[in-house]
Motif scaffolding. Sequence first.
Motif, PDB file in Angstrom:
ATOM      1  N   LYS A 162      -5.407   4.807  -0.279  1.00 17.74           N
ATOM      2  CA  LYS A 162      -4.278   4.321  -1.382  1.00 17.74           C
ATOM      3  C   LYS A 162      -4.964   4.025  -2.577  1.00 17.74           C
ATOM      4  O   LYS A 162      -6.322   3.647  -2.493  1.00 17.74           O
ATOM      5  N   VAL A 163      -4.328   3.696  -3.645  1.00 14.42           N
ATOM      6  CA  VAL A 163      -5.027   3.572  -4.970  1.00 14.42           C
ATOM      7  C   VAL A 163      -3.871   2.403  -5.728  1.00 14.42           C
ATOM      8  O   VAL A 163      -2.793   2.509  -5.434  1.00 14.42           O
ATOM      9  N   TRP A 164      -4.487   1.865  -6.820  1.00 22.81           N
ATOM     10  CA  TRP A 164      -3.795   0.521  -7.538  1.00 22.81           C
ATOM     11  C   TRP A 164      -3.080  -0.132  -6.603  1.00 22.81           C
ATOM     12  O   TRP A 164      -2.047  -0.744  -7.163  1.00 22.81           O
ATOM     13  N   ILE A 219       4.190   1.694 -16.585  1.00 26.91           N
ATOM     14  CA  ILE A 219       3.743   2.435 -15.553  1.00 26.91           C
ATOM     15  C   ILE A 219       4.459   1.600 -14.345  1.00 26.91           C
ATOM     16  O   ILE A 219       4.925   2.433 -13.479  1.00 26.91           O
ATOM     17  N   ALA A 220       4.113   0.589 -13.884  1.00 32.98           N
ATOM     18  CA  ALA A 220       4.570   0.008 -12.898  1.00 32.98           C
ATOM     19  C   ALA A 220       6.045  -0.202 -12.575  1.00 32.98           C
ATOM     20  O   ALA A 220       6.664  -0.451 -13.530  1.00 32.98           O
ATOM     21  N   GLY A 221       6.426   0.071 -11.346  1.00 30.84           N
ATOM     22  CA  GLY A 221       7.964  -0.212 -11.098  1.00 30.84           C
ATOM     23  C   GLY A 221       8.765   1.028 -11.847  1.00 30.84           C
ATOM     24  O   GLY A 221       9.956   0.938 -11.901  1.00 30.84           O
ATOM     25  N   LYS A 259      13.723   6.832 -17.643  1.00 26.76           N
ATOM     26  CA  LYS A 259      14.443   7.499 -18.447  1.00 26.76           C
ATOM     27  C   LYS A 259      15.381   8.839 -17.671  1.00 26.76           C
ATOM     28  O   LYS A 259      16.599   8.708 -18.102  1.00 26.76           O
ATOM     29  N   ASN A 260      14.547   9.366 -16.736  1.00 21.01           N
ATOM     30  CA  ASN A 260      15.330  10.351 -15.963  1.00 21.01           C
ATOM     31  C   ASN A 260      16.440   9.416 -15.152  1.00 21.01           C
ATOM     32  O   ASN A 260      17.467  10.089 -14.997  1.00 21.01           O
ATOM     33  N   ASN A 261      16.158   8.490 -14.547  1.00 21.45           N
ATOM     34  CA  ASN A 261      17.036   7.754 -13.723  1.00 21.45           C
ATOM     35  C   ASN A 261      18.341   7.426 -14.417  1.00 21.45           C
ATOM     36  O   ASN A 261      19.411   7.457 -14.125  1.00 21.45           O
ATOM     37  N   LEU A 264       0.632  -1.272   0.006  1.00 19.11           N
ATOM     38  CA  LEU A 264       0.143   0.096  -0.152  1.00 19.11           C
ATOM     39  C   LEU A 264       1.056   1.130  -0.002  1.00 19.11           C
ATOM     40  O   LEU A 264       1.237   1.891   1.015  1.00 19.11           O
ATOM     41  N   LEU A 265       1.344   1.613  -1.058  1.00 18.16           N
ATOM     42  CA  LEU A 265       2.095   2.642  -1.337  1.00 18.16           C
ATOM     43  C   LEU A 265       1.359   4.073  -2.100  1.00 18.16           C
ATOM     44  O   LEU A 265       1.152   4.989  -1.470  1.00 18.16           O
ATOM     45  N   SER A 266       0.847   3.616  -3.077  1.00 18.61           N
ATOM     46  CA  SER A 266       0.514   4.888  -4.259  1.00 18.61           C
ATOM     47  C   SER A 266      -0.720   5.489  -3.565  1.00 18.61           C
ATOM     48  O   SER A 266      -1.753   4.547  -2.916  1.00 18.61           O
ATOM     49  N   ALA A 279       0.467  -1.834 -21.166  1.00 20.69           N
ATOM     50  CA  ALA A 279       0.331  -0.669 -20.732  1.00 20.69           C
ATOM     51  C   ALA A 279       0.830  -0.361 -19.282  1.00 20.69           C
ATOM     52  O   ALA A 279       1.325   0.498 -18.916  1.00 20.69           O
ATOM     53  N   GLY A 280       0.040  -1.155 -18.503  1.00 22.25           N
ATOM     54  CA  GLY A 280       0.514  -1.204 -17.075  1.00 22.25           C
ATOM     55  C   GLY A 280       1.878  -1.491 -16.912  1.00 22.25           C
ATOM     56  O   GLY A 280       2.227  -0.839 -16.018  1.00 22.25           O
ATOM     57  N   MET A 281       2.462  -2.309 -17.583  1.00 23.01           N
ATOM     58  CA  MET A 281       4.039  -2.742 -17.344  1.00 23.01           C
ATOM     59  C   MET A 281       4.835  -1.237 -17.819  1.00 23.01           C
ATOM     60  O   MET A 281       5.914  -1.166 -17.140  1.00 23.01           O
TER      61      MET A 281
HETATM   62  C1  LIG Z   1       0.369  -2.923 -13.127  1.00 20.99           C
HETATM   63  C2  LIG Z   1       0.408  -1.949 -11.976  1.00 20.99           C
HETATM   64  C3  LIG Z   1       0.558  -2.436 -10.537  1.00 20.99           C
HETATM   65  C4  LIG Z   1       0.489  -1.419  -9.599  1.00 20.99           C
HETATM   66  N1  LIG Z   1       0.675  -2.029  -8.342  1.00 20.99           N
HETATM   67  C5  LIG Z   1       0.608  -1.204  -7.197  1.00 20.99           C
HETATM   68  C6  LIG Z   1       0.684  -1.700  -5.824  1.00 20.99           C
HETATM   69  O1  LIG Z   1       0.645  -3.036  -5.816  1.00 20.99           O
HETATM   70  N2  LIG Z   1       0.805  -0.932  -4.993  1.00 20.99           N
HETATM   71  C7  LIG Z   1       1.039   0.345  -5.260  1.00 20.99           C
HETATM   72  O2  LIG Z   1       1.047   0.991  -4.407  1.00 20.99           O
HETATM   73  N3  LIG Z   1       0.958   0.901  -6.427  1.00 20.99           N
HETATM   74  C8  LIG Z   1       0.638   0.199  -7.621  1.00 20.99           C
HETATM   75  N4  LIG Z   1       0.685   0.780  -8.748  1.00 20.99           N
HETATM   76  C9  LIG Z   1       1.109   2.056  -8.927  1.00 20.99           C
HETATM   77  C10 LIG Z   1       2.122   2.637  -9.568  1.00 20.99           C
HETATM   78  O3  LIG Z   1       3.247   2.491  -8.724  1.00 20.99           O
HETATM   79  C11 LIG Z   1       1.972   3.917  -9.841  1.00 20.99           C
HETATM   80  O4  LIG Z   1       0.909   3.914 -11.010  1.00 20.99           O
HETATM   81  C12 LIG Z   1       3.410   4.802 -10.829  1.00 20.99           C
HETATM   82  O5  LIG Z   1       4.403   4.633  -9.535  1.00 20.99           O
HETATM   83  C13 LIG Z   1       3.027   5.785 -11.358  1.00 20.99           C
HETATM   84  O6  LIG Z   1       2.518   6.831 -10.509  1.00 20.99           O
HETATM   85  P1  LIG Z   1       0.924   7.381 -10.840  1.00 20.99           P
HETATM   86  O7  LIG Z   1       0.022   6.409 -11.302  1.00 20.99           O
HETATM   87  O8  LIG Z   1       0.437   8.190  -9.570  1.00 20.99           O
HETATM   88  O9  LIG Z   1       1.493   8.505 -12.024  1.00 20.99           O
HETATM   89  P2  LIG Z   1       2.197   9.950 -11.803  1.00 20.99           P
HETATM   90  O10 LIG Z   1       3.349  10.100 -10.900  1.00 20.99           O
HETATM   91  O11 LIG Z   1       1.103  10.862 -11.408  1.00 20.99           O
HETATM   92  O12 LIG Z   1       2.445  10.095 -13.357  1.00 20.99           O
HETATM   93  C14 LIG Z   1       1.800  10.587 -14.450  1.00 20.99           C
HETATM   94  C15 LIG Z   1       2.512  10.876 -15.423  1.00 20.99           C
HETATM   95  O13 LIG Z   1       3.642  11.912 -15.356  1.00 20.99           O
HETATM   96  C16 LIG Z   1       4.927  11.441 -15.636  1.00 20.99           C
HETATM   97  N5  LIG Z   1       5.780  11.985 -14.571  1.00 20.99           N
HETATM   98  C17 LIG Z   1       5.621  11.929 -13.321  1.00 20.99           C
HETATM   99  N6  LIG Z   1       6.797  12.605 -12.643  1.00 20.99           N
HETATM  100  C18 LIG Z   1       7.628  12.764 -13.644  1.00 20.99           C
HETATM  101  C19 LIG Z   1       8.924  13.397 -13.730  1.00 20.99           C
HETATM  102  N7  LIG Z   1       9.671  13.915 -12.661  1.00 20.99           N
HETATM  103  N8  LIG Z   1       9.554  13.768 -14.776  1.00 20.99           N
HETATM  104  C20 LIG Z   1       9.102  13.203 -16.040  1.00 20.99           C
HETATM  105  N9  LIG Z   1       7.621  12.868 -16.127  1.00 20.99           N
HETATM  106  C21 LIG Z   1       7.107  12.493 -14.956  1.00 20.99           C
HETATM  107  C22 LIG Z   1       4.572   9.967 -15.488  1.00 20.99           C
HETATM  108  O14 LIG Z   1       5.656   9.304 -16.357  1.00 20.99           O
HETATM  109  C23 LIG Z   1       3.296   9.710 -15.939  1.00 20.99           C
HETATM  110  O15 LIG Z   1       3.313   9.849 -17.345  1.00 20.99           O
HETATM  111  C24 LIG Z   1       0.576  -0.289  -9.918  1.00 20.99           C
HETATM  112  C25 LIG Z   1       0.453   0.391 -11.050  1.00 20.99           C
HETATM  113  C26 LIG Z   1       0.381  -0.565 -12.145  1.00 20.99           C
HETATM  114  C27 LIG Z   1       0.396  -0.036 -13.530  1.00 20.99           C
END
Ligand SMILES: Cc1cc2nc3c(=O)[nH]c(=O)nc-3n(C[C@H](O)[C@H](O)[C@H](O)COP(=O)(O)OP(=O)(O)OC[C@H]3O[C@@H](n4cnc5c(N)ncnc54)[C@H](O)[C@@H]3O)c2cc1C
Length: 420
Positions: free
Chosen positions: A165-167, A384-386, A393-395, A132-134, A380-382
């Motif tokens: 929390k979400v996702w 985003i996740a991790g 790319k920033n890293n 439970l992070l996001s 698409a989720g891959m």
């Molecule tokens: C398949 C899947 C499983 C997941 N499971 C979990 C889970 O079990 N527990 C949990 O806690 N979370 C989970 N997540 C959530 C996931 O960790 C977040 O979705 C992810 O970290 C991105 O955060 P966000 O969705 O809030 O997008 P945001 O951080 O709001 O990003 C939105 C957009 O802005 C861009 N962006 C943001 N910051 C920058 C920057 N500094 N420079 C350039 N571009 C930027 C991003 O690349 C993206 O395109 C899961 C997500 C997915 C897709």
Amino acid sequence: MDFNDSIEEAAFREECREWLTENAPRKERPDEVFGRGMSAAELMQAAREWQGRKAEAGFGAITWPEQFGGRGGSPIQEVIYRQEEGNFKVPVGAFNVSLGMVIPSLFVHADPEVSKQHVSDALHGKELWCQLLSEPGAGSDLGMIRTRAERCSDGRDGWIINGQKVWTTLAQFADCGMVLTRTDPDVPKFAGMTTFFIDMDAPGVEIRPIRQANGDAEFNEVFFNDVFIPDNQRVGEVGGGWKVTLTGLMNERLSIGGVMPPELWRTAIKQMQDCDLGYGQSYGQGDNRTALQDSAMRQQLSDLYLNAQGLWLLQCRGLTALGQGREPGAELSVAKIVAARTLQDFSYFAMDMKGTQGILTAEDLGDSWQLVEQLWMGAAGMRIAGGTDEIVKNNVGERVLGLPPEPRADKGMTFKQLLG
Ligand SMILES: Cc1cc2nc3c(=O)[nH]c(=O)nc-3n(C[C@H](O)[C@H](O)[C@H](O)COP(=O)(O)OP(=O)(O)OC[C@H]3O[C@@H](n4cnc5c(N)ncnc54)[C@H](O)[C@@H]3O)c2cc1C
């Protein structure tokens, strides 16, 4: 770079293969998917049972230390086991977060008593843990989480948690969760966070599944309404939540990466052979042509193939390094984003080839469509996740190429000041 197993690796591969052959049905086709037609609850139950059998046989957590029930094995043994398991029709993936990220943080940072109580049950699939992070306002930048944990003011030795929390992957099936909270808003954002573990059935925890386009609900929203957590469920120091989180995230980045199914380009060729473009005769070129005979389509296939081969070579290089006891090189940092993009491109390509039929599902188009469907829904989720593509790319820009870091306007400010 070494493409072959060492003598020890070959022996381990044989051991995995023998056990899998005795315990699971072999896939009839390489792209066959486990659990077609099963409900999410049935799939979860099957995954728990399979995890239990793996754990009994010593394959449940290959890289974990032996004291926690692991095998004390190497990352390369983990990869070998996964390669072999990929040939069998078994549930995979349900325990990635639980055993790959959350529990390793628990046994590094929690009280040994807590590990004793939970690690074995988690390893045997009896307990599933979620992460439970996001939050709606904090994903890429977890420093912005707002879920509050406040000391109880009624004499109980514990904390009251409020927030959302979400996702959260598989929260609806999870027995326990590891939750990152804000305990001190008056210090810089990463210093004021604390991690706890929580019983997902605790009063005040509300789980709302998020329905996806394919009807599944892989993720959830999780709400905390005055949830009481005893202090002995704190993981790590008060204010040390970011350290605990980093342990899990390091493991996540290691486990996402070698994700390219080896059968991908063969599946693409088969799709192309089966796809009649139906225009040969009208151009005076004899019989109707398949997509495989079309030069523009073949160009797309070769791009896909080159990406898949490049990733395979990167993986071999990383594995050779691991096999020789070295760290994989920085080039593996980009493997995750190239792999996710290639998988997504593959599913788009296969769907485009089918024309208007591309919107149909495997129920209509047959089992050979399962992989395409799964990738279209999941790739698409891959990305985003991790870590999203942009964050990775920033890293890479900062840590691999040595480019100047992003400007960080929040340096030295407290979390409260950031909220304005
Ligand atoms: C398949 C899947 C499983 C997941 N499971 C979990 C889970 O079990 N527990 C949990 O806690 N979370 C989970 N997540 C959530 C996931 O960790 C977040 O979705 C992810 O970290 C991105 O955060 P966000 O969705 O809030 O997008 P945001 O951080 O709001 O990003 C939105 C957009 O802005 C861009 N962006 C943001 N910051 C920058 C920057 N500094 N420079 C350039 N571009 C930027 C991003 O690349 C993206 O395109 C899961 C997500 C997915 C897709």
